[in-house]
Design an enzyme around this catalytic site. Structure first.
Site, PDB file in Angstrom:
ATOM      1  N   ARG A   1     -15.480  54.974 110.133  1.00  0.00           N
ATOM      2  CA  ARG A   1     -14.485  53.897 110.149  1.00  0.00           C
ATOM      3  C   ARG A   1     -14.997  52.628 110.832  1.00  0.00           C
ATOM      4  O   ARG A   1     -14.640  51.511 110.449  1.00  0.00           O
ATOM      5  CB  ARG A   1     -13.249  54.441 110.895  1.00  0.00           C
ATOM      6  CG  ARG A   1     -12.267  53.432 111.439  1.00  0.00           C
ATOM      7  CD  ARG A   1     -11.222  54.193 112.270  1.00  0.00           C
ATOM      8  NE  ARG A   1     -10.396  53.348 113.103  1.00  0.00           N
ATOM      9  CZ  ARG A   1      -9.136  53.010 112.805  1.00  0.00           C
ATOM     10  NH1 ARG A   1      -8.581  53.410 111.686  1.00  0.00           N
ATOM     11  NH2 ARG A   1      -8.443  52.270 113.632  1.00  0.00           N
TER      12      ARG A   1
ATOM     13  N   ARG B   1      -9.811  46.504 116.142  1.00  0.00           N
ATOM     14  CA  ARG B   1      -9.302  46.447 117.512  1.00  0.00           C
ATOM     15  C   ARG B   1     -10.098  45.430 118.333  1.00  0.00           C
ATOM     16  O   ARG B   1      -9.911  45.321 119.527  1.00  0.00           O
ATOM     17  CB  ARG B   1      -9.409  47.826 118.191  1.00  0.00           C
ATOM     18  CG  ARG B   1      -8.676  48.956 117.492  1.00  0.00           C
ATOM     19  CD  ARG B   1      -7.159  48.793 117.583  1.00  0.00           C
ATOM     20  NE  ARG B   1      -6.475  49.895 116.911  1.00  0.00           N
ATOM     21  CZ  ARG B   1      -6.223  49.932 115.596  1.00  0.00           C
ATOM     22  NH1 ARG B   1      -6.567  48.908 114.826  1.00  0.00           N
ATOM     23  NH2 ARG B   1      -5.610  50.980 115.062  1.00  0.00           N
TER      24      ARG B   1
ATOM     25  N   GLU C   1      -1.763  48.429 103.608  1.00  0.00           N
ATOM     26  CA  GLU C   1      -2.303  49.800 103.516  1.00  0.00           C
ATOM     27  C   GLU C   1      -2.049  50.283 102.096  1.00  0.00           C
ATOM     28  O   GLU C   1      -0.907  50.567 101.720  1.00  0.00           O
ATOM     29  CB  GLU C   1      -1.608  50.732 104.519  1.00  0.00           C
ATOM     30  CG  GLU C   1      -1.796  50.355 105.978  1.00  0.00           C
ATOM     31  CD  GLU C   1      -3.115  50.862 106.572  1.00  0.00           C
ATOM     32  OE1 GLU C   1      -3.874  51.544 105.855  1.00  0.00           O
ATOM     33  OE2 GLU C   1      -3.372  50.545 107.746  1.00  0.00           O
TER      34      GLU C   1
ATOM     35  N   ARG D   1     -14.438  53.425 105.668  1.00  0.00           N
ATOM     36  CA  ARG D   1     -14.111  54.581 104.831  1.00  0.00           C
ATOM     37  C   ARG D   1     -12.959  54.310 103.860  1.00  0.00           C
ATOM     38  O   ARG D   1     -12.661  55.142 103.001  1.00  0.00           O
ATOM     39  CB  ARG D   1     -13.739  55.761 105.732  1.00  0.00           C
ATOM     40  CG  ARG D   1     -12.467  55.546 106.547  1.00  0.00           C
ATOM     41  CD  ARG D   1     -12.309  56.669 107.548  1.00  0.00           C
ATOM     42  NE  ARG D   1     -11.169  56.499 108.434  1.00  0.00           N
ATOM     43  CZ  ARG D   1     -10.927  57.326 109.453  1.00  0.00           C
ATOM     44  NH1 ARG D   1     -11.733  58.333 109.701  1.00  0.00           N
ATOM     45  NH2 ARG D   1      -9.875  57.126 110.206  1.00  0.00           N
TER      46      ARG D   1
ATOM     47  N   TYR E   1       2.642  52.395 115.001  1.00  0.00           N
ATOM     48  CA  TYR E   1       2.272  52.723 116.374  1.00  0.00           C
ATOM     49  C   TYR E   1       1.664  51.465 116.973  1.00  0.00           C
ATOM     50  O   TYR E   1       1.123  50.632 116.244  1.00  0.00           O
ATOM     51  CB  TYR E   1       1.259  53.877 116.400  1.00  0.00           C
ATOM     52  CG  TYR E   1      -0.020  53.548 115.685  1.00  0.00           C
ATOM     53  CD1 TYR E   1      -1.174  53.206 116.393  1.00  0.00           C
ATOM     54  CD2 TYR E   1      -0.083  53.523 114.297  1.00  0.00           C
ATOM     55  CE1 TYR E   1      -2.341  52.863 115.731  1.00  0.00           C
ATOM     56  CE2 TYR E   1      -1.243  53.181 113.623  1.00  0.00           C
ATOM     57  CZ  TYR E   1      -2.359  52.856 114.348  1.00  0.00           C
ATOM     58  OH  TYR E   1      -3.515  52.512 113.686  1.00  0.00           O
TER      59      TYR E   1
ATOM     60  N   HIS F   1      -6.439  47.513 103.762  1.00  0.00           N
ATOM     61  CA  HIS F   1      -6.821  48.817 104.334  1.00  0.00           C
ATOM     62  C   HIS F   1      -6.249  49.932 103.472  1.00  0.00           C
ATOM     63  O   HIS F   1      -5.598  49.696 102.461  1.00  0.00           O
ATOM     64  CB  HIS F   1      -6.271  48.943 105.760  1.00  0.00           C
ATOM     65  CG  HIS F   1      -6.949  48.060 106.754  1.00  0.00           C
ATOM     66  ND1 HIS F   1      -7.778  48.536 107.736  1.00  0.00           N
ATOM     67  CD2 HIS F   1      -6.925  46.710 106.913  1.00  0.00           C
ATOM     68  CE1 HIS F   1      -8.241  47.530 108.460  1.00  0.00           C
ATOM     69  NE2 HIS F   1      -7.734  46.405 107.986  1.00  0.00           N
ATOM     70  N   SER F   2      -6.496  51.177 103.903  1.00  0.00           N
ATOM     71  CA  SER F   2      -5.795  52.310 103.322  1.00  0.00           C
ATOM     72  C   SER F   2      -5.707  53.391 104.402  1.00  0.00           C
ATOM     73  O   SER F   2      -6.547  53.413 105.292  1.00  0.00           O
ATOM     74  CB  SER F   2      -6.519  52.842 102.080  1.00  0.00           C
ATOM     75  OG  SER F   2      -7.602  53.675 102.413  1.00  0.00           O
TER      76      SER F   2
HETATM   77 ZN    ZN Z   1      -7.897  50.580 108.208  1.00  0.00          ZN
END
Ligand code: ZN
Ligand code: NAG
Ligand code: NAG
Ligand code: NAG
Length: 432
Positions: free
Chosen positions: A239, A259, A386, A187, A364, A310-311
């Site tokens: 995602r 992940r 990001e 996304r 995180y 990423h964003s």
């Molecule tokens: Zn991402």
């Protein structure tokens, strides 16, 4: 006239798929300390199964998408816990419709211009098929610089192709390699602008000869093709990949590819298939992550920098996601700051500056990230970028892409990539 009708038809068809988000809101929420943070994660993720879009910190609020039928419980729980929140988007479906309309208009404008075949104009989001066609076209037209490589096949059977860009056919070991990939999270569409712009500035309109002469490049624009196509056709906020056979009757599908890499796999991610950060059945269980792994393994002696785009949030993040620091953390931070500063110097004034830091400490804890694996196998400069959430006159933001921002996102990120690439060019020479 015909074109107006086409736009109209296109839009009425696509609007149907946005119905799943009718009445869903985006909320900002604040946490004041670590305890509150733990509580809020427990409530939002584990209890309500919500999709957290951005993570709160000491001086920044978090963002979460809340479907219509969870809003009441969400408000009740957060009030009870004394956590401040407010709706920033009342009905996300309206924003999805706006994005679709803006992008459809932009794409019609370009496709009616037949001269734009050679270089992709950076004011729209391209479909997977268009990117593939473009890469084939480049390999054919620039055979002395560009090689199209098939890295593997996605879960649904699509080829995962990337470009090797080199003036010496990847044969010169005195050159470092820079590896950039985007759309691992499907996304996060704005990431496409960064890889396309890099290809443009290396191959089609190269104005920095050192970057192409002294460095070899690997560019993988669509790391998660199945998810990417699904995010266009069915669910804009998809995602993960599209792995099935993981859950009863496939009520939940997909693995969070970021992940799934083999670094501390499964320690700071979810083992529940329905969660957005489900780590999959095992490290590298997914064909999509195996593609990155194979590239990193094959060229690990020469890849000096790896960038996973990423964003959103305007961050330069470095390993490890667990919060543990690699031995070269100071250098990682230094080069991260170079990248962030280079972008900040040309960014839009309305966007905030980039923040640089270890992803686990700054945002995180997470495990199994691509940048973690790259660092683990010996790539010195490994980052997750990001890109910014841009809010222009259209008011859409977050993962949603305003065509107004696409060229700028490509341009400014390239300034950062260039700064990093020039640094690692020297560091590679010194290391050898
Ligand atoms: Zn991402
Ligand atoms: C965290 O913040 C909340 C809200 O201000 C407060 O009630 C609580 O005592 C704080 N906890 C700690 C450990 O500081
Ligand atoms: C080529 O790149 C330069 C510098 O980035 C830019 O100013 C110029 O407009 C580009 N030319 C074309 C034809 O896109
Ligand atoms: C943002 O970055 C620019 C360039 O590095 C710097 O000059 C400026 O002071 C920064 N702004 C803030 C608010 O930190």
């Amino acid at each position: 006239m015909f074109r107006v009708l086409t736009v109209f038809l296109l839009i009425s068809v696509v609007y149907a798929k946005h119905e799943i988000y009718e009445g869903a809101s985006v909320y900002e929420f604040e946490v004041e300390n670590e305890t509150q943070s733990k509580i809020v994660y427990y409530m939002l993720q584990d209890q309500l199964g919500l999709d957290i879009w951005s993570h709160p910190g000491p001086s920044r609020s978090g963002m979460v998408l809340v479907p219509k039928n969870s809003k009441e419980e969400f408000a009740y729980k957060l009030k009870l816990a004394g956590i401040k929140f407010r709706a920033t988007v009342d009905n996300i479906k309206e924003q999805l419709d706006i994005e679709e309309r803006l992008l459809a208009t932009a794409s019609l404008r370009i496709s009616s211009d037949s001269s734009s075949k050679a270089a992709l104009t950076l004011d729209r989001v391209y479909r997977w098929e268009e990117i593939e066609e473009y890469m084939v076209h480049l390999a054919r037209n620039y055979p002395d610089k560009v090689t199209l490589v098939n890295g593997g096949t996605s879960f649904e059977g699509r080829p995962i192709n990337y470009l090797r860009i080199s003036t010496t056919n990847f044969q010169d070991p005195s050159k470092p390699v820079v590896f950039v990939q985007s759309l691992l999270h499907s996304r996060e569409w704005i990431g496409q602008a960064a890889t396309l712009y890099a290809i443009e500035k290396l191959v089609v309109n190269n104005t920095d000869s050192d970057l192409i002469n002294d460095i070899d490049w690997i560019i993988l624009p669509t790391a998660n093709p199945d998810g990417y196509i699904f995010s266009h056709n069915s669910d804009r906020f998809w995602r993960k990949n599209r792995k099935t056979g993981l859950f009863i009757a496939d009520l939940c599908v997909g693995v969070d590819l970021n992940r799934n890499y083999d670094y501390a796999w499964g320690t700071e991610s979810s083992d529940a298939v329905c969660e957005e950060n489900f780590h999959g059945p095992g490290p590298f269980s997914e064909p999509e992550t195996a593609v990155t792994k194979n590239i990193l393994d094959e060229h690990k002696d020469r890849i000096e920098m790896f960038l996973d785009i990423h964003s959103f949030g305007s961050y330069v993040l470095y390993p490890y996601g667990t919060g543990e620091l690699p031995p070269n953390a100071l250098d990682l931070n230094l080069v991260g700051v170079l990248i962030g500063d280079a972008i900040d110097a040309v960014k839009l004034s309305a966007n905030k500056n980039y923040t640089v830091g270890n992803s686990g400490l700054l945002l995180y804890p997470s495990s199994g990230g691509s940048d973690d694996y790259a660092r683990k196998v010996g790539i010195p400069y490994s980052y997750c970028l990001e890109l910014p959430a841009f809010r222009g006159s259209s008011s859409i933001t977050g993962f949603l892409v305003d065509p107004e921002f696409i060229a700028q996102a490509g341009y400014e990120t390239w300034e950062g990539i260039k700064a990093g690439a020039r640094y690692v060019l020297d560091s590679y020479k010194m290391r050898r």
